[in-house]
Scaffold this active site. Structure first.
Site, mmCIF file in Angstrom:
data_model
loop_
_atom_site.group_PDB
_atom_site.id
_atom_site.type_symbol
_atom_site.label_atom_id
_atom_site.label_comp_id
_atom_site.label_asym_id
_atom_site.label_seq_id
_atom_site.Cartn_x
_atom_site.Cartn_y
_atom_site.Cartn_z
ATOM 1 C CE LYS A 106 -3.414 -2.481 2.583
ATOM 2 N NZ LYS A 106 -4.174 -2.649 4.108
ATOM 3 C CE LYS A 192 -3.828 1.404 5.331
ATOM 4 N NZ LYS A 192 -3.057 0.656 6.209
ATOM 5 C CG ASP A 245 -6.731 -0.651 5.095
ATOM 6 O OD1 ASP A 245 -6.269 -0.996 6.132
ATOM 7 O OD2 ASP A 245 -6.118 -0.984 4.229
#
Length: 334
Positions: A106, A192, A245
């Site tokens: 990510k 995030k 998430d």
């Protein structure tokens, strides 16, 4: 003969998902650059970050990428976002990518602003898009290793690729939901981590749960604005790849990004905090790229901007907090 899957990257997350696939009956060959790590995995049959979890006999390890990918029906990566370009370049010397390639990292690449999927397409060519998949969602590795229930999303451009990846990863306790918005899934997972650093800073100053919930909510608003400008579906950000998430990363004591933020609040520098965590802190890496993209597109992202300035411009952290708290309040909308 058991179907073979190659797994590139044997950090705790890579080991976690490789173990899941091994338990499903696949023959999984895990690749890592670090010969000491591979030797330890081969001889001690334990991962150093999960010493209480025995290694499944279907899972083996190598430092030879050719050995890992030869004959594999699927390739999965779990390297750092900074490492996906060199690893993809190395992979390109071995294969033209004719099997599903699943990204589980990510982040957004610094300086180019490319998503990890875009890096792979840049290296392998546009035809690689049909084989790309992206797995993301609220999934703390240690909980998955213990067999705790978990829900994630898998996205792919090609329906057949999506079906194959979905089938490979789905278990009764590892719930995998299809999502066609690959870019939105990727951005939710990347952005995030920045908000999680802000929540860690809040924890470090003992601002309480009210403050953290405010950061999560306003952080989701920032992520949605960013993703919408990038032509993603807003509803993706309210699902597992976004809100789900975000909640896990911001509230879990196991989140390295949140722990990193706590250290920053305690006065650690960027490099000191990274060294203390001892693992990749993707939010620190992504904050630079996200800030640059937001600035270019004139997206108002005060939390992201504050984290960037604290980490990369040496803004005093208390000044950064004061600047956030003194902003004018506008009518709330999502």
């Amino acid at each position: 003969m058991k179907e073979k899957i190659a797994y590139l990257g044997m950090g705790i997350w890579g080991f976690c998902l490789a173990s899941l696939l091994a338990h499903k009956g696949y023959r999984v060959v895990g690749w890592a650059r670090n010969p000491e790590l591979v030797a330890q995995l081969q001889t001690e049959h334990r991962h150093p970050q999960a010493p209480d979890m025995p290694i499944h006999p279907n899972l083996s390890f190598t430092t030879d990428m050719v050995e890992a990918v030869d004959g594999a029906s699927m390739i999965v990566e779990a390297v750092s976002s900074a490492g996906i370009r060199p690893v993809s370049k190395q992979l390109k010397t071995i294969t033209d990518l004719k099997v599903p390639f699943v990204i589980t990292s990510k982040g957004i690449e610094q300086h180019t602003g490319l998503l990890l999927s875009e890096i792979v397409v840049e290296i392998f060519g546009s035809q690689a898009s049909r084989y790309l998949g992206y797995l993301s969602g609220p999934s703390i590795a240690r909980e998955v290793l213990k067999g705790c229930p978990c829900s994630v999303v898998i996205s792919a451009y090609d329906p057949d690729t999506l079906k194959k990846i979905h089938h490979a990863f789905l278990t009764p306790k590892f719930r995998v939901y299809p999502n066609s918005d690959l870019k939105g899934v990727a951005l939710g997972g990347a952005l995030k981590n920045i908000i999680a650093i802000a929540c860690g800073i809040s924890d470090g100053f003992q601002f309480g749960d009210n403050a953290k919930s405010g950061l999560v909510t306003r952080g989701l608003h920032e992520i949605r604005k960013f993703a919408t400008i990038m032509d993603c579906r807003p509803d993706t950000l309210y699902g597992l790849a976004g809100l789900g998430d975000l909640c896990t990363t911001c509230f879990s004591s196991l989140s390295r990004n949140t722990r990193f933020g706590k250290l920053i609040a305690q006065g650690f520098t960027l490099e000191q905090a990274k060294a203390e965590i001892g693992m990749v802190v993707e939010g620190a890496y992504t904050a630079l790229s996200a800030y640059q993209i937001a600035k270019h597109h004139k997206i108002d992202m005060p939390i992201t901007t504050g984290i960037y300035r604290v980490l990369y411009e040496n803004l005093d952290i208390k000044e950064g907090i004061a600047a956030l708290l003194q902003r004018n309040t506008k009518e709330e909308y999502l």
